[in-house]
Design a protein around this motif. Structure first.
Motif, mmCIF file in Angstrom:
data_model
loop_
_atom_site.group_PDB
_atom_site.id
_atom_site.type_symbol
_atom_site.label_atom_id
_atom_site.label_comp_id
_atom_site.label_asym_id
_atom_site.label_seq_id
_atom_site.Cartn_x
_atom_site.Cartn_y
_atom_site.Cartn_z
ATOM 1 N N ASP A 28 36.102 12.344 43.962
ATOM 2 C CA ASP A 28 34.707 11.951 43.772
ATOM 3 C C ASP A 28 34.139 12.660 42.544
ATOM 4 O O ASP A 28 34.057 13.888 42.514
ATOM 5 N N VAL A 29 33.763 11.889 41.519
ATOM 6 C CA VAL A 29 33.242 12.456 40.274
ATOM 7 C C VAL A 29 32.014 11.669 39.841
ATOM 8 O O VAL A 29 32.016 10.430 39.860
ATOM 9 N N GLU A 30 30.975 12.384 39.428
ATOM 10 C CA GLU A 30 29.776 11.732 38.881
ATOM 11 C C GLU A 30 30.180 10.915 37.666
ATOM 12 O O GLU A 30 30.957 11.377 36.818
ATOM 13 N N PRO A 31 29.708 9.645 37.539
ATOM 14 C CA PRO A 31 30.191 8.737 36.490
ATOM 15 C C PRO A 31 30.122 9.298 35.072
ATOM 16 O O PRO A 31 31.050 9.104 34.282
ATOM 17 N N ARG A 32 29.029 9.993 34.718
ATOM 18 C CA ARG A 32 28.929 10.505 33.350
ATOM 19 C C ARG A 32 29.968 11.603 33.099
ATOM 20 O O ARG A 32 30.522 11.708 32.002
ATOM 21 N N ALA A 33 30.222 12.434 34.092
ATOM 22 C CA ALA A 33 31.239 13.471 33.946
ATOM 23 C C ALA A 33 32.624 12.844 33.782
ATOM 24 O O ALA A 33 33.457 13.324 33.000
ATOM 25 N N LEU A 34 32.874 11.767 34.509
ATOM 26 C CA LEU A 34 34.151 11.068 34.395
ATOM 27 C C LEU A 34 34.289 10.423 33.018
ATOM 28 O O LEU A 34 35.374 10.420 32.421
ATOM 29 N N GLU A 35 33.190 9.894 32.501
ATOM 30 C CA GLU A 35 33.214 9.308 31.162
ATOM 31 C C GLU A 35 33.520 10.383 30.107
ATOM 32 O O GLU A 35 34.266 10.145 29.156
ATOM 33 N N LEU A 36 32.940 11.566 30.293
ATOM 34 C CA LEU A 36 33.196 12.672 29.379
ATOM 35 C C LEU A 36 34.682 13.057 29.409
ATOM 36 O O LEU A 36 35.319 13.252 28.363
ATOM 37 N N LEU A 37 35.253 13.165 30.608
ATOM 38 C CA LEU A 37 36.663 13.496 30.756
ATOM 39 C C LEU A 37 37.538 12.447 30.080
ATOM 40 O O LEU A 37 38.522 12.777 29.390
ATOM 41 N N CYS A 38 37.186 11.203 30.248
ATOM 42 C CA CYS A 38 37.952 10.109 29.650
ATOM 43 C C CYS A 38 37.911 10.193 28.119
ATOM 44 O O CYS A 38 38.929 10.017 27.447
ATOM 45 N N HIS A 39 36.747 10.499 27.559
ATOM 46 C CA HIS A 39 36.618 10.593 26.103
ATOM 47 C C HIS A 39 37.473 11.744 25.558
ATOM 48 O O HIS A 39 38.132 11.600 24.518
ATOM 49 N N LEU A 40 37.488 12.873 26.261
ATOM 50 C CA LEU A 40 38.302 14.002 25.816
ATOM 51 C C LEU A 40 39.794 13.663 25.885
ATOM 52 O O LEU A 40 40.578 14.055 25.023
ATOM 53 N N LEU A 41 40.193 12.918 26.915
ATOM 54 C CA LEU A 41 41.599 12.512 27.028
ATOM 55 C C LEU A 41 41.981 11.535 25.921
ATOM 56 O O LEU A 41 43.072 11.637 25.340
ATOM 57 N N GLU A 42 41.098 10.601 25.642
ATOM 58 C CA GLU A 42 41.387 9.612 24.598
ATOM 59 C C GLU A 42 41.521 10.267 23.225
ATOM 60 O O GLU A 42 42.209 9.748 22.341
ATOM 61 N N HIS A 43 40.845 11.415 23.049
ATOM 62 C CA HIS A 43 40.869 12.121 21.759
ATOM 63 C C HIS A 43 41.492 13.504 21.911
ATOM 64 O O HIS A 43 41.063 14.475 21.278
ATOM 65 N N ARG A 44 42.536 13.581 22.766
ATOM 66 C CA ARG A 44 43.154 14.868 23.064
ATOM 67 C C ARG A 44 43.917 15.447 21.876
ATOM 68 O O ARG A 44 44.368 16.603 21.920
ATOM 69 N N ASP A 45 44.107 14.674 20.798
ATOM 70 C CA ASP A 45 44.819 15.165 19.618
ATOM 71 C C ASP A 45 43.938 16.020 18.708
ATOM 72 O O ASP A 45 44.398 16.518 17.679
ATOM 73 N N ARG A 46 42.667 16.221 19.092
ATOM 74 C CA ARG A 46 41.751 16.965 18.223
ATOM 75 C C ARG A 46 40.661 17.642 19.051
ATOM 76 O O ARG A 46 40.488 17.347 20.236
#
Length: 404
Positions: A28-46
């Motif tokens: 269970d994750v608050e949607p905005r926090a999950l979106e933040l996690l997703c963005h960091l994963l998508e840009h994990r090369d930097r």
């Protein structure tokens, strides 16, 4: 387009459905926090600068450092990190944040769209995502998005469970009908279904805040609102207090005043108390005959076997303590004093011989709400069943009303 799933440690993040799981169990994750996690994963090369995260999360609005810090803390907690234990999300001081754990990416092809229009429509209606958000007081609320198209929000009412409803005879046909050419947004009431069962507070204001949280999480500014049964009173209160958000209001099997509040004489008060005591007995004991009586008021034309199935379903939706609290609170709800503040066009549909909520309640709502129209259908059921001749008629009126 394929579905992208990031896997790291014991976790998997479905980027398309915005769903996080640990060892196969949803987290269970608050949607905005999950979106933040997703963005960091998508840009994990930097290293992702803080300003970039704030711009991304704000979607054009200003996001304060405190708000971003709260979302970041929530994202870290979801994957077992903290301010000091940064195995996944690392703070790079003065620069920003970076996802540092090893992650693999799996991409699966989306299924080929069906060519038959009827099959395509069924597949579209079957598409459902269950998500979670937090209400103003922190209570976890589960909500579901089903189908595609213009939105229709259904207020929560007791006797729902997002994970079970689509296979429950009492509700299954509602999804087929309400998702035709539109997206249905529904949610479990606090204390019920997949929402948090621990309720510190259960007031009308709480229920309004719950709907606010769902609408915000779903990205809705203005939308038509459907209220069924006791969810109708919440829908009236929401439309009255949030006129800028509700474009049209549909009420069915609804009432402005709970049974004890509307009792006008000793006979009606006695009947209300008897009804309440039977419900109490049903929830406190394992004798299904009490809950069968309750079921017979909702589904007057159903068979005894269907009443028993309804009673069993009731016990799956919430705890006995919560079941009693719902019943007692809604017998005392009263939105008659604010119904006149509803400014949007309103459609009121009611069974002429509703065994649970008398037709007089529909007449009262139509009198109180200025821009309203009332349609009475030939039925004894409080909730329209799939075989009820009134069901397709109700859908037709709803579709015409929303199309205006």
């Amino acid at each position: 387009m394929g579905v992208v799933v990031f896997r790291f440690g014991q976790y998997a993040l479905d980027a398309d459905r915005r769903r996080l799981s640990r060892d196969g169990q949803d987290v269970d994750v608050e949607p905005r926090a999950l979106e933040l996690l997703c963005h960091l994963l998508e840009h994990r090369d930097r290293v992702v600068p803080e300003d970039e995260l704030r711009d991304r999360m704000g979607r054009g609005d200003t996001v304060s450092e405190a708000v971003l810090a709260a979302w970041l803390r929530t994202a870290r907690l979801a994957v077992g990190d903290s301010e000091t234990r940064q195995e996944f999300i690392r703070t790079v001081h003065s620069d920003g944040y970076r996802f540092v754990a090893h992650a693999t990416v799996a991409s699966t092809a989306s299924p080929t769209p069906p060519t038959n229009p009827a099959v395509a429509a069924a597949a579209e209606a079957d598409r459902e995502v269950i998500r979670f958000c937090r209400s103003a007081d922190g209570t976890r609320i589960a909500y579901a998005l089903t189908g595609e198209g213009p939105p229709l929000v259904k207020t929560a009412n007791w006797l729902t469970h997002l994970d079970l409803d689509r296979t429950t005879p009492m509700w299954a046909h509602w999804f087929d009908g309400l998702t035709r050419g539109r997206q249905l947004i529904r949610y479990d009431e606090r204390g019920c279904g997949l929402s948090e069962w621990t309720m510190n507070s259960f007031t009308l204001d709480d229920l309004i805040h719950d709907l606010d949280a769902v609408a915000d999480a779903a990205g809705l500014d203005r939308f038509p609102l459907l209220g069924v049964s006791q969810g109708g009173a919440v829908a009236v209160a929401y439309a009255a207090s949030r006129p800028e958000r509700v474009s049209r209001l549909i009420l069915t099997a609804a009432y402005a005043r709970g049974q004890l509040i509307r009792a006008g004489n000793d006979t009606e008060r006695d009947a209300a108390e008897v009804d309440l005591n039977i419900a109490r007995a049903g929830w406190r004991s394992h004798d299904s005959s009490f809950l069968r009586y309750f079921a017979s008021q909702f589904l007057a034309d159903a068979t005894p076997a269907e009443w028993d199935a309804f009673a069993a379903y009731q016990r799956q939706t919430t705890s006995p303590a919560n079941g009693l609290r719902f019943i007692e609170e809604f017998t005392r709800i009263d939105v008659s004093g604010i119904a006149h503040r509803v400014t949007c066009p309103t459609l009121i549909v009611h069974s002429r011989d509703d065994a649970r909520v008398p037709v007089a309640q529909a007449l009262e709502l139509a009198t109180l709400i200025p821009d309203s129209r009332l349609i009475l259908l030939e039925s004894r059921n409080h909730l329209f069943t799939a075989s009820d001749p009134a069901w397709p008629t109700f859908l037709s009126h709803l579709e015409n009303f929303l199309a205006e």
